[in-house]
Design an enzyme around this catalytic site. Structure first.
Site, PDB file in Angstrom:
ATOM      1  CG  ASP A  36      -2.080   0.943   1.117  1.00 16.05           C
ATOM      2  OD1 ASP A  36      -2.040   1.844   0.268  1.00 16.05           O
ATOM      3  OD2 ASP A  36      -3.059   0.776   1.864  1.00 16.05           O
ATOM      4  CB  CYS A  75      -5.771   2.863  -2.102  1.00 16.48           C
ATOM      5  SG  CYS A  75      -6.296   4.268  -1.120  1.00 16.48           S
ATOM      6  CE  LYS A 129      -6.560   0.506   1.441  1.00 14.44           C
ATOM      7  NZ  LYS A 129      -5.556   1.551   1.151  1.00 14.44           N
ATOM      8  CG  HIS A 131     -10.038   1.800   1.066  1.00 11.53           C
ATOM      9  ND1 HIS A 131      -9.008   2.568   0.565  1.00 11.53           N
ATOM     10  CD2 HIS A 131     -10.938   2.693   1.578  1.00 11.53           C
ATOM     11  CE1 HIS A 131      -9.239   3.845   0.763  1.00 11.53           C
ATOM     12  NE2 HIS A 131     -10.412   3.946   1.384  1.00 11.53           N
ATOM     13  CG  ASP A 286      -2.223   0.694  -3.154  1.00  9.92           C
ATOM     14  OD1 ASP A 286      -1.036   1.080  -3.108  1.00  9.92           O
ATOM     15  OD2 ASP A 286      -3.097   1.135  -2.376  1.00  9.92           O
ATOM     16  CE  LYS A 308      -2.967   7.440  -1.729  1.00  8.42           C
ATOM     17  NZ  LYS A 308      -3.005   6.933  -0.345  1.00  8.42           N
TER      18      LYS A 308
END
Length: 544
Positions: A36, A75, A129, A131, A286, A308
């Protein structure tokens, strides 16, 4: 080293993946490990001399490293794309990551990878995770194809307290976000990466070998934790990183070490179970790392441009590899385009099934394994919430609309400092669990056979160009880059190739019409407040 022949591979894959029980063939096990917010420069098989990731590296050296693997830049859309085979904007999951206070989730009309695999007889487990929605029971992973789930449903959590915090207009709210299936995991204790590793090992140990296994381990690491303690790792692991110059980066390096240790432990568990040689292993990030700004974790995408939450290469071009025991030899690098949407049809093909219709993903199984050109020729990143889009076609990439400037430049070089002598890469390799495991399965690795690091390492030209000369797509302006010759997106080519700009603009406009708009503006519903549910982020909208 020459690529293995199709005949050799076909024989190996048959021996390793098919358990003959009469005439019944059992498909391969699939273990997918997802990091992540890990940066491009945060694994040593990409050339880093600062952070050693020998277990991850050895999977790349003895498997296939994906040199041009792409994901979405955030993500939630990347995970939605992974499990549906569709771009995030085709399911309305693009843009700012999903919050726990939103009554929203991955549409239940979408069929997910674990659901396809269950139809093929797989046992399906998620560790880590999720999400993709937790406001309503219908969004939860155990209703979407997973037999079990131990992990956090939200975007990230504290590594020791497992809490998740949101900043509301009325002030910050926080609650526990770690669950075992439908129950809050009150009894959990320890460093989160270790918890997830132990759970994955338990799933493997208890697995019934008469059925194939799909295990997705979606780590919190190396994502930042809550604002009060962004970076968290065991003290002894931080002390072992004293060669890293900056203290924040030192903690991040320790978080990466725990992630790499986890990979080694999971592969060891597969070996001890006796199923390693019948298993496909995937390791990916991710999205790109967050060197600065919100969700800061001191990751580095250097020398790529962007972070990101940006459409630049640093946000979307990430680490990826695929391994199985049918690969004879080492240092396999596949440089064809692959996007996160391609995992669903590619893994279904490996499991013996056809690709579903009406998805964006392409089956790349043969292309990767026989070193053929990729059928993927274009990649889209469309974010109507933050207001940017990019389109990659062949060697060219077009970026339109505004993006946060602070997420769109070149960052991370200042994080790479090493105190004293750098660590011995050869020693790190020899001391890793997977080095020993490869010997045990008669796949010994020669420590001088690591030239993949040089072949995958990105080198950028035009470094002398000033920051204010680098193209930013603002006020109606677009930017065009040749990401094959200029992977760091420095030289704007809009004036050189106006016909390419026109062609790509028209194609991107066409694709934008296919998006499902993200719910805007983001609404933090007060009915979700954790104190109403014993200070947990539990299901809260079932009766609304």
């Amino acid at each position: 080293m020459a690529w293995y022949t199709a005949l050799t591979y076909a024989a190996a894959i048959t021996c390793c993946f098919l358990l003959c029980k009469g005439e019944k063939e059992v498909p391969p096990n699939i273990v997918m490990i997802v990091a992540d917010d890990m940066g491009w420069d945060d694994v040593s098989f990409h050339g880093s001399d600062q952070i050693m990731t020998p277990n991850i590296d050895l999977l790349a050296y003895s498997g296939i490293a994906l040199g041009r693997y792409y994901s979405h830049c955030v993500c939630t859309p990347s995970r939605a794309a992974l499990l549906t085979g569709k771009y995030g904007y085709k399911t309305g999951m693009q843009g700012y990551p999903l919050t726990n206070s939103e009554d929203r989730g991955l549409p239940v009309s979408e069929k997910l990878l674990p659901e396809y695999l269950k139809e093929l007889g797989y046992a399906t487990h998620l560790v880590g995770k999720w999400h993709l929605g937790q406001a309503r029971s219908k969004y939860l992973p155990t209703v979407r194809g997973f037999d079990s789930h131990f992990g956090h449903r939200c975007g990230y959590v504290d590594y020791y307290e497992y809490s998740y915090q949101e900043r509301w207009i009325t002030g910050s709210v926080s609650g526990i976000c770690l669950f075992r299936n439908l129950s809050v995991a009150w009894d959990a204790e320890g460093y989160l990466t270790d918890l997830y590793t132990n759970e994955a090992k338990s799933v493997i140990k208890q697995h019934d070998e008469t059925t194939p296994l799909f295990l997705m381990v979606a780590h919190n690491a190396p994502h930042s934790a809550h604002e009060g303690a962004l970076l968290q790792a065991p003290p002894e692991d931080i002390r072992a990183m004293r060669h890293v110059e900056l203290p924040e980066r030192r903690i991040y390096a320790a978080m990466m070490k725990k992630l790499d240790d986890s990979v080694g432990d999971i592969v060891e568990a597969l070996l001890q179970k006796g199923i390693l040689e019948k298993t496909i292993i995937v390791f990916i990030s991710d999205n790109g790392g967050m060197t600065s700004g919100k969700f800061l974790n001191y990751a580095s995408n250097w020398p790529l441009r962007g972070l990101k939450m940006s459409p630049y290469e640093g946000g979307v071009r990430v680490a990826g590899l695929i391994w199985n025991s049918g690969y004879w030899g080492a240092n396999h690098l596949w440089n064809g385009y692959m996007h996160v949407v391609d995992w669903l049809p590619t893994l279904l093909r490996a499991a013996g099934s056809e690709s579903p219709l009406n998805i964006d993903g392409l089956d790349l199984w043969d292309s990767i394994h026989f070193n053929r050109n990729s059928p993927r020729e274009e990649i889209f990143e469309i974010d109507d919430y933050d207001g940017f889009a990019s389109y990659t076609s062949g060697d060219f990439k077009l970026i339109i609309s505004n993006n946060t400037i602070t997420y769109s430049d070149h960052q991370g070089d200042n994080l790479r400092g090493i105190i004293g002598n750098k660590q011995s890469y050869e020693n790190a390799i020899k001391l890793s669990k997977i080095y020993t495991i490869l010997n045990e399965i008669h796949r010994p690795f020669q420590t001088n056979d690591t030239n993949l690091r040089d072949r995958i390492k990105i080198k950028c030209s035009n470094r002398d160009k000033r920051k204010d000369e680098i193209c930013h797509p603002e006020e109606g302006k677009v930017c065009l880059f040749n990401i094959k010759n200029d992977p760091c997106e420095i030289e704007d080519l809009t004036k050189t190739y106006p016909e390419v700009v026109d062609r790509m603009w028209n194609r991107l406009r066409e694709e934008i019409t296919k998006k499902i708009s993200r719910v805007v503006p983001l609404f933090r519903d007060p009915r979700s407040e954790p104190k109403l549910f014993n200070y947990t982020w539990n299901v809260w909208a079932d009766n609304i």
